[in-house]
Write an enzyme that holds these catalytic residues in place. Structure first.
Site, PDB file in Angstrom:
ATOM      1  N   ASP A  47       0.876  -1.162   0.000  1.00 23.81           N
ATOM      2  CA  ASP A  47       0.000   0.000   0.000  1.00 23.81           C
ATOM      3  C   ASP A  47       0.925   1.227   0.000  1.00 23.81           C
ATOM      4  O   ASP A  47       2.107   1.129   0.353  1.00 23.81           O
ATOM      5  CB  ASP A  47      -0.869  -0.029   1.268  1.00 23.81           C
ATOM      6  CG  ASP A  47      -1.667   1.237   1.431  1.00 23.81           C
ATOM      7  OD1 ASP A  47      -2.346   1.634   0.465  1.00 23.81           O
ATOM      8  OD2 ASP A  47      -1.596   1.859   2.513  1.00 23.81           O
ATOM      9  N   ASP A  49      -0.149   5.077   0.800  1.00 23.59           N
ATOM     10  CA  ASP A  49      -0.425   6.077   1.842  1.00 23.59           C
ATOM     11  C   ASP A  49      -0.377   5.429   3.226  1.00 23.59           C
ATOM     12  O   ASP A  49      -1.205   4.564   3.543  1.00 23.59           O
ATOM     13  CB  ASP A  49      -1.823   6.695   1.645  1.00 23.59           C
ATOM     14  CG  ASP A  49      -1.960   7.435   0.325  1.00 23.59           C
ATOM     15  OD1 ASP A  49      -1.018   8.132  -0.067  1.00 23.59           O
ATOM     16  OD2 ASP A  49      -3.032   7.315  -0.304  1.00 23.59           O
TER      17      ASP A  49
HETATM   18  C1  BG6 Z   1      -5.871   5.519  -0.214  1.00 21.64           C
HETATM   19  C2  BG6 Z   1      -6.021   6.239   1.104  1.00 21.64           C
HETATM   20  O1  BG6 Z   1      -4.537   5.146  -0.383  1.00 21.64           O
HETATM   21  O2  BG6 Z   1      -6.261   6.361  -1.279  1.00 21.64           O
HETATM   22  C3  BG6 Z   1      -7.424   6.759   1.260  1.00 21.64           C
HETATM   23  O3  BG6 Z   1      -5.726   5.346   2.150  1.00 21.64           O
HETATM   24  C4  BG6 Z   1      -7.781   7.627   0.066  1.00 21.64           C
HETATM   25  O4  BG6 Z   1      -7.518   7.486   2.454  1.00 21.64           O
HETATM   26  C5  BG6 Z   1      -7.612   6.836  -1.215  1.00 21.64           C
HETATM   27  O5  BG6 Z   1      -9.131   8.086   0.178  1.00 21.64           O
HETATM   28  C6  BG6 Z   1      -7.899   7.652  -2.463  1.00 21.64           C
HETATM   29  O6  BG6 Z   1      -6.932   8.649  -2.577  1.00 21.64           O
HETATM   30  P1  BG6 Z   1      -6.918   9.794  -3.654  1.00 21.64           P
HETATM   31  O7  BG6 Z   1      -5.488  10.297  -3.616  1.00 21.64           O
HETATM   32  O8  BG6 Z   1      -7.257   9.181  -4.990  1.00 21.64           O
HETATM   33  O9  BG6 Z   1      -7.899  10.813  -3.243  1.00 21.64           O
HETATM   34 MG    MG Z   2      -2.747   3.110   3.575  1.00 23.81          MG
END
Ligand code: BG6
Ligand code: MG
Length: 250
Positions: A47, A49
């Site tokens: 993963d 984030d």
């Molecule tokens: C995930 C995060 O990696 O990405 C979530 O954990 C987030 O919190 C999701 O909502 C979507 O992210 P983005 O950058 O497309 O808004």
């Molecule tokens: Mg994450």
């Protein structure tokens, strides 16, 4: 089929074959009666984030700013429910605490506003935002011949990887731009594994989200959980630090 006893040593043979075949690491899993489906570890799907970098904090700050504008209560505990979940699903979770009903167009505008705040925080990132233990651990894993991929729900994944200097590092990137269903659906991890030309039992997933651990298990992957999901009982390993991954594959 083989398995390691607790603390047992692992067979590693980095022969002269190609990168995919060169890795013959066996997974060191907690000894467990009846576990018979061990496969050699050939790939790790991370993963992004909250695992590779701390962009989970920027998600929180951006959602908090939006929620405050809308006078909707939002805190870190609520934020944990958004981990691994897509942008629009995250917005729905936030709006569920409010009283107003919004049209689809309004919701899209809110999500775009949050993303603008989030992107302005991402824009300040640089290679110094890649923690040293993450960088070193990734380098060791890469040298071992294990294939490495990203499996993220984020549509901003390519931008983030570029900011932290990892845009060409991974063997495959599966992200929110190429999937229809976000975690806990396993789609993104299955895509990452297929890009690596590996089957789920040959890979492990590293996750900080309960939804991500669930996605991994749903897809037939074993999971190493960390951060907010560290105590998730569905995970096979529980990493106090990112570098603990090396103990799994050592
Ligand atoms: C995930 C995060 O990696 O990405 C979530 O954990 C987030 O919190 C999701 O909502 C979507 O992210 P983005 O950058 O497309 O808004
Ligand atoms: Mg994450």
């Amino acid at each position: 089929v083989s398995r390691s006893q607790p603390g047992g040593s692992l067979c590693r043979d980095l022969g002269s074959e190609g990168a995919l075949n060169a890795c013959s690491n066996e997974l060191k899993v907690p000894y467990e009666e009846g576990r018979i489906n061990m496969k050699k570890l050939r790939g790790i799907i991370f993963d992004l984030d909250g695992v590779i970098c701390s962009t989970d904090e920027y998600h929180y700050l951006a959602w908090k700013a939006l929620a405050e504008c809308m006078a909707i209560p939002f805190d870190r505990e609520r934020n944990n429910l958004l981990r691994g979940v897509s942008r629009m699903e995250s917005l729905e979770i936030i709006l569920a605490r409010g009283t107003k009903v919004y049209t689809e167009e309004e919701k899209i505008a809110f999500a775009e506003k949050k993303n603008m705040i989030y992107r302005s925080l991402l824009a300040q990132m640089s290679t110094s935002d890649l923690a040293e233990d993450v960088r070193n651990t990734l380098d060791v894993l890469k040298t071992s011949g294990i294939k490495l991929a990203i499996g993220s729900s984020s549509k901003n994944a390519p931008f983030i990887l570029d900011r932290i200097g990892l845009s060409t590092f991974f063997d495959a990137v599966a992200d929110g731009n190429c999937i229809l269903r976000s975690k806990p659906d396993p789609e993104v991890f299955l895509l990452a594994a297929s890009l690596l030309k590996l089957d789920p039992p040959e890979c492990i997933v590293v996750e900080d989200a309960h939804a991500g651990v669930e996605a991994a298990v749903n897809g037939g992957f074993r999971c190493a959980a960390m951060g907010d999901a560290i105590d998730d009982e569905r995970a096979t390993w529980h990493l106090k630090r990112f570098a603990d991954l090396l103990q799994i594959v050592a």
